[in-house]
Design an enzyme around this catalytic site. Structure first.
Site, mmCIF file in Angstrom:
data_model
loop_
_atom_site.group_PDB
_atom_site.id
_atom_site.type_symbol
_atom_site.label_atom_id
_atom_site.label_comp_id
_atom_site.label_asym_id
_atom_site.label_seq_id
_atom_site.Cartn_x
_atom_site.Cartn_y
_atom_site.Cartn_z
ATOM 1 N N SER A 54 -35.042 -2.819 35.797
ATOM 2 C CA SER A 54 -36.441 -3.276 35.735
ATOM 3 C C SER A 54 -37.081 -3.157 37.111
ATOM 4 C CB SER A 54 -36.543 -4.718 35.244
ATOM 5 O OG SER A 54 -37.900 -5.138 35.278
ATOM 6 N N VAL A 59 -33.478 -5.248 43.696
ATOM 7 C CA VAL A 59 -32.754 -4.007 43.981
ATOM 8 C C VAL A 59 -33.507 -2.815 43.403
ATOM 9 C CG1 VAL A 59 -30.580 -2.736 43.653
ATOM 10 C CG2 VAL A 59 -30.528 -5.188 44.153
ATOM 11 N N CYS A 60 -34.082 -2.958 42.222
ATOM 12 C CA CYS A 60 -34.842 -1.863 41.598
ATOM 13 C C CYS A 60 -36.073 -1.530 42.437
ATOM 14 C CB CYS A 60 -35.253 -2.240 40.179
ATOM 15 S SG CYS A 60 -33.861 -2.595 39.087
ATOM 16 N N ASP A 61 -36.746 -2.555 42.931
ATOM 17 C CA ASP A 61 -37.890 -2.399 43.807
ATOM 18 C C ASP A 61 -37.464 -1.622 45.057
ATOM 19 O OD1 ASP A 61 -40.673 -4.148 44.806
ATOM 20 O OD2 ASP A 61 -39.318 -3.409 46.354
ATOM 21 N N THR A 64 -36.578 2.110 44.292
ATOM 22 C CA THR A 64 -37.763 2.942 44.054
ATOM 23 C C THR A 64 -38.518 3.198 45.351
ATOM 24 O OG1 THR A 64 -37.868 2.054 41.814
ATOM 25 C CG2 THR A 64 -39.839 3.171 42.639
#
Length: 166
Positions: A54, A59-61, A64
């Site tokens: 998500s 971590v996804c932020d 990306t």
């Protein structure tokens, strides 16, 4: 199949594991304007496909943002970030984060990408963290299924694979 955990709990991944040297499976995901994007629609380019559970998590932020920053050093590589977040949420997040070098794509509709690449988490209806590099002839040249989905991928290995792909 890759053995993956989410917050140290084993998870079940749907689909088949993708391996280096194989033809990349086709998929259909949605762009932020709800138009369909397929493997074929990005053909003829090297693609670094960053898969995140998500976009709205730490971590996804970071993942990306890292690939967005590295994009300048990868002029012939298209970077795709795929999650099951709604296209509207991805668009809002990109605007707030100033993301301009990565295309965010949503697999929320039918998990087409998740099942084709073996990254759909059965128990959570999310995608596990992974990175793939697909060359201009649609061959997988790099595949990483991150063993613990809340950890970072091997950025350096993925970036080197993208630079080496033709």
């Amino acid at each position: 199949m890759a053995q993956v955990t989410f917050k140290n709990n084993p998870i079940t991944l749907l689909g088949n594991e993708v391996k280096v040297g194989e033809k990349a499976p086709d998929f259909t995901v949605l762009a932020n304007d709800l138009s369909e994007v397929t493997l074929a629609s990005t053909s003829g380019k090297v693609r670094l496909i960053s898969v995140v559970p998500s976009i709205d998590t730490g971590v996804c932020d970071q993942q990306t943002r890292r690939f967005n920053e590295e994009a300048a050093g990868l002029p012939n590589v298209e970077i795709l970030t795929i999650s099951v977040d709604l296209p509207f949420a991805q668009k809002r997040w990109c605007a707030a984060a100033g993301i301009e070098n990565v295309q965010t794509l949503s697999d929320h509709r039918d998990l087409s990408f998740g099942q084709a690449y073996g990254v759909a988490i059965q128990e959570l209806r999310l995608l596990t963290r992974a990175v793939f590099v697909v060359d201009s002839s649609d061959t997988v040249t790099y595949a990483e299924y991150v063993a613990e989905a809340t950890n970072h991928p091997d950025y350096e290995a993925a970036l080197e694979a993208a630079k080496a792909a033709k």
